[in-house]
Write a protein that holds these residues in place. Sequence first.
Motif, mmCIF file in Angstrom:
data_model
loop_
_atom_site.group_PDB
_atom_site.id
_atom_site.type_symbol
_atom_site.label_atom_id
_atom_site.label_comp_id
_atom_site.label_asym_id
_atom_site.label_seq_id
_atom_site.Cartn_x
_atom_site.Cartn_y
_atom_site.Cartn_z
ATOM 1 N N GLY A 14 0.819 -1.199 0.000
ATOM 2 C CA GLY A 14 0.000 0.000 0.000
ATOM 3 C C GLY A 14 0.857 1.254 0.000
ATOM 4 O O GLY A 14 2.087 1.214 -0.114
ATOM 5 N N SER A 15 0.182 2.389 0.135
ATOM 6 C CA SER A 15 0.876 3.674 0.145
ATOM 7 C C SER A 15 0.129 4.654 1.039
ATOM 8 O O SER A 15 -1.031 4.435 1.405
ATOM 9 N N GLY A 16 0.806 5.734 1.393
ATOM 10 C CA GLY A 16 0.179 6.763 2.217
ATOM 11 C C GLY A 16 -0.146 6.266 3.609
ATOM 12 O O GLY A 16 0.574 5.450 4.196
ATOM 13 N N ARG A 17 -1.264 6.732 4.145
ATOM 14 C CA ARG A 17 -1.645 6.388 5.512
ATOM 15 C C ARG A 17 -2.025 4.927 5.685
ATOM 16 O O ARG A 17 -1.990 4.387 6.792
ATOM 17 N N THR A 18 -2.432 4.301 4.609
ATOM 18 C CA THR A 18 -2.853 2.897 4.700
ATOM 19 C C THR A 18 -1.687 1.931 4.479
ATOM 20 O O THR A 18 -1.879 0.718 4.505
ATOM 21 N N ALA A 19 -0.484 2.439 4.244
ATOM 22 C CA ALA A 19 0.661 1.561 3.976
ATOM 23 C C ALA A 19 1.013 0.730 5.206
ATOM 24 O O ALA A 19 0.868 1.180 6.344
ATOM 25 N N MET A 20 1.467 -0.474 4.950
ATOM 26 C CA MET A 20 1.902 -1.355 6.032
ATOM 27 C C MET A 20 3.297 -1.867 5.706
ATOM 28 O O MET A 20 3.541 -2.354 4.599
ATOM 29 N N THR A 21 4.205 -1.741 6.646
ATOM 30 C CA THR A 21 5.560 -2.273 6.478
ATOM 31 C C THR A 21 5.564 -3.706 6.992
ATOM 32 O O THR A 21 5.551 -3.946 8.193
#
Length: 333
Positions: A14-21
């Motif tokens: 994902g990207s932005g605020r919804t990104a998960m590492t």
Amino acid sequence: MSTLHFEDVSIRYGSGRTAMTAVDRVDLVVPDGSIVGLVGESGSGKSTLARAAVGLIPVHSGRILLDGKPLTRRAGRRPVQMVFQDPYSSLDPRMTVGDSIAEAVPRRTDAAARRREVGRLLDLVEIGPARSDAYPAQLSGGQRQRVAIARALAARPEVVVADEITSALDVSIQGTVLNLVRTLQRDLNMSMLFISHNLAVVRYVASEIAVMYLGQIVEHGPTAEVLADPQHPYTKELLSAVPGTDGGLWGEGATGETADATLLEPADPHDPPPGCRYHLRCPVGPLVDPTREVCAATEPTTLHRHAAACHFAEGLPPGSGPQAHPASKDAVR
């Protein structure tokens, strides 16, 4: 075979605020001719790291190196091949066993040499060339997984990644597949990243173990040392979950608060906690001992003995030796 090196690798979805590492700054080496076991509970990032190694998902930062060079296609093939968890879905049900393996043989090979190679690989995985005309549905689960291993070897890889290759098999069949892995490692000097949640299985095949929690490696070292004297609380927790362990690794003096802490769910990977990511579940962390607030504020970087990312690794209760646990080489047959 070759040396595979994950150098400060991070992988994001994902990207932005919804990104998960999903994988966060992982350093891990699979030495030439060795099997390294990667263990951890579901959602820890093991399979994500495996898929990045074979090019199925991109790396957000860091590098994956093979013999010190960036991992790319070589002579039209991928030098790292993967054996997937489910042998029922990893093979095309419309193709014979021989055709599935032949498809992975380098294209420059002529038809006669391709047939010979298929027969050689089927012999190597102890199925035999007589079964080359069989379809996957005609084979047992263990036989399918052997074919999947032969298919991975057909591409002439420099490193093999095995992702939970025994978890979908009956216990009675797991031992034969693991014995095959050990035989191939010995005969082919095979380099392998062996992923599993079962410490007994990893103990049987791997010379080194890396323990992964919430996207990070929290302990790493020689298999015998890690299992005989685990330094990180999470490794101790994994060992205490091995069937047959009497009372876990925390001993009879464990408090009710300690037991309650170990039953907590993992932190949200979208929003991991500050400091040590395990501190919200740690049976000897700040929820149990308020004087250890450093665990909640500072990410541990000091690695103790065989490398454990824990502020208090040196002061934790000693783990039981391998004699007390079924995680020994005699545990899998």
